[in-house]
Design an enzyme around this catalytic site. Structure first.
Site, PDB file in Angstrom:
ATOM      1  N   SER A 181     -19.388 127.722   9.391  1.00  0.00           N
ATOM      2  CA  SER A 181     -20.544 126.827   9.412  1.00  0.00           C
ATOM      3  C   SER A 181     -21.209 126.896  10.771  1.00  0.00           C
ATOM      4  O   SER A 181     -21.693 127.959  11.159  1.00  0.00           O
ATOM      5  CB  SER A 181     -20.116 125.399   9.059  1.00  0.00           C
ATOM      6  OG  SER A 181     -21.227 124.531   8.980  1.00  0.00           O
ATOM      7  N   THR A 182     -21.222 125.798  11.536  1.00  0.00           N
ATOM      8  CA  THR A 182     -21.894 125.778  12.835  1.00  0.00           C
ATOM      9  C   THR A 182     -21.344 126.872  13.746  1.00  0.00           C
ATOM     10  O   THR A 182     -20.153 126.961  13.970  1.00  0.00           O
ATOM     11  CB  THR A 182     -21.681 124.412  13.513  1.00  0.00           C
ATOM     12  OG1 THR A 182     -22.054 123.378  12.607  1.00  0.00           O
ATOM     13  CG2 THR A 182     -22.496 124.303  14.783  1.00  0.00           C
ATOM     14  N   HIS A 208     -22.424 127.967   5.590  1.00  0.00           N
ATOM     15  CA  HIS A 208     -23.287 126.822   5.302  1.00  0.00           C
ATOM     16  C   HIS A 208     -24.700 127.096   5.820  1.00  0.00           C
ATOM     17  O   HIS A 208     -24.914 127.181   7.033  1.00  0.00           O
ATOM     18  CB  HIS A 208     -22.749 125.553   5.970  1.00  0.00           C
ATOM     19  CG  HIS A 208     -21.393 125.159   5.496  1.00  0.00           C
ATOM     20  ND1 HIS A 208     -20.582 124.288   6.194  1.00  0.00           N
ATOM     21  CD2 HIS A 208     -20.693 125.496   4.381  1.00  0.00           C
ATOM     22  CE1 HIS A 208     -19.457 124.110   5.537  1.00  0.00           C
ATOM     23  NE2 HIS A 208     -19.495 124.842   4.437  1.00  0.00           N
ATOM     24  N   MET A 302     -18.452 122.611  11.791  1.00  0.00           N
ATOM     25  CA  MET A 302     -18.295 121.163  11.832  1.00  0.00           C
ATOM     26  C   MET A 302     -17.694 120.678  10.515  1.00  0.00           C
ATOM     27  O   MET A 302     -18.006 121.216   9.454  1.00  0.00           O
ATOM     28  CB  MET A 302     -19.665 120.536  12.059  1.00  0.00           C
ATOM     29  CG  MET A 302     -19.700 119.039  12.185  1.00  0.00           C
ATOM     30  SD  MET A 302     -21.328 118.492  12.790  1.00  0.00           S
ATOM     31  CE  MET A 302     -22.432 119.210  11.569  1.00  0.00           C
ATOM     32  N   ASP A 305     -14.542 121.615   5.671  1.00  0.00           N
ATOM     33  CA  ASP A 305     -14.683 122.420   4.462  1.00  0.00           C
ATOM     34  C   ASP A 305     -13.780 123.648   4.523  1.00  0.00           C
ATOM     35  O   ASP A 305     -13.777 124.379   5.512  1.00  0.00           O
ATOM     36  CB  ASP A 305     -16.140 122.859   4.284  1.00  0.00           C
ATOM     37  CG  ASP A 305     -16.376 123.564   2.961  1.00  0.00           C
ATOM     38  OD1 ASP A 305     -15.616 123.314   2.004  1.00  0.00           O
ATOM     39  OD2 ASP A 305     -17.338 124.359   2.885  1.00  0.00           O
TER      40      ASP A 305
END
Length: 361
Positions: A181-182, A208, A302, A305
């Site tokens: 993600s991030t 994401h 972050m 998940d």
């Protein structure tokens, strides 16, 4: 107090963003109307985090970001459009060193800002905690992939985990599942560019991102990777030598059709918070493949998940790799996997590609 610099040429957006963060009560805010003014303000205000528009007069966001990373490195969250051009520019910003991005709402901004607010505040708060290092730049990450990784030690593996046992049977099928993600795009660069065209298993990636961003991400990765990279937009047979990027704003499901392993985009399941959902991807794969034929990789991001699903994968006999805190932009997702004792090994981002090669021959 969190010192926040909002860099935005639109007076309306400056006003709306200012209202959002003043309402939080713990932000000290300054504004800049273009990149040149932002650089002057940064040198005196010393912000903890910057939100930076891409399209501005005098000095655009990318040029400004490049100067920030060289002269006053600090966490930057890009504010971009949902267009394909906006996606390309945002990916370039992440390469240069931006921590994260937020997409402006379509249509009337004043009407869409309420929907944007919770995620924007969350991203900015998270970014303010990140320690920026110049080594986060893409060029340096890619250079790391050209070096020989250090030998694996007991400290780099999951607690109590034995050394990885390579899977050397070329007839043995399997699948690599990567969640991030991030900070994910530069991490994907570093890992996937390490894999040769003849890598023996297909690789499926859940990053994401909005739907308009994952196609450009796949095309950019295809330019730097030896393996063929594409976005999953329809039911697709999974083949060795290929990397499959899950479509944004949807989920990716692994299934079997006519004896072949396939991936397909599915409407996002709102029981999962993030999309494409790493948890859902991993659990769908476990329904159709033995755990021993799955390798899960959880990298910077972050939240949590993928952590629970990959911990279950390890418990069932699969193999999992968590990115180390040392290199993760945000050690949320991989850190949660480690906390659950779900990581077979813990690796720096520049070591993960070599680890996959060691295990899957």
């Amino acid at each position: 107090m969190i010192r926040l610099l909002i860099v935005e040429d639109s007076a309306l957006m400056r006003r709306l963003l200012g209202q959002i963060f003043r309402a939080e009560g713990d932000f000290e805010i300054e504004f800049a109307r273009d990149g040149a003014e932002a650089l002057r303000t940064i040198s005196t205000f010393r912000p903890d985090v910057v939100t930076l528009d891409i399209h501005m007069p005098l000095m655009d966001g990318l040029a400004c970001l490049d100067r920030i990373m060289l002269e006053h490195p600090c966490p930057v969250v890009m504010v971009s459009s949902l267009t394909e051009e906006g996606a390309e520019e945002t990916l370039a910003a992440l390469e240069i060193g931006a921590v994260d991005f937020i997409a402006k709402p379509g249509g009337a901004i004043s009407l869409g800002i309420d929907e944007l607010t919770p995620r924007l505040v969350e991203k900015v708060r998270m970014a303010a905690t990140v320690r920026i290092r110049r080594s986060r730049r893409l060029a340096e990450r890619v250079r790391l992939t050209q070096t020989v990784p250090p030998p694996q030690t007991a400290l780099s593996r999951g607690r109590g985990s034995p050394p990885a046992t390579p899977i050397r049977d070329p007839a043995k099928s399997g699948l690599v599942l990567i969640g991030t993600s991030t900070g994910g795009p530069p991490a994907l660069d570093a890992v996937l560019a390490h894999l040769p065209a003849g890598f023996g298993w297909p690789v499926v990636v859940a990053q994401h991102m909005p739907a308009s961003f994952t196609g450009p991400l796949a095309r950019r990765l295809n330019k730097i990777c030896a393996m063929t990279v594409g976005e999953i937009t329809r039911q697709t047979k999974l083949e060795a030598g290929h990397i499959y990027i899950a479509k944004g704003d949807a989920d990716i499901i692994i299934s079997a059709r006519a004896g072949a392993l396939v991936a397909m985009a599915a409407p996002s399941d709102q029981t999962y918070r993030w999309h494409p959902s790493v948890d859902r991807m991993v659990r769908s794969a476990m329904k159709h493949m033995p755990a021993a034929e799955l390798v899960g990789v959880l990298m910077t991001g972050m939240g949590n998940d993928g952590a629970a699903a990959m911990a279950d994968l390890k418990a069932a006999g699969g193999y999992t790799i968590a990115e180390s805190e040392e290199t993760a932009v945000v050690w949320g997702m991989p850190g949660e996997l480690v906390r659950l004792n779900g990581a077979s090994e813990i690796r720096r981002v520049d070591e993960i590609g070599a680890s996959l090669l060691d295990r899957i021959c």
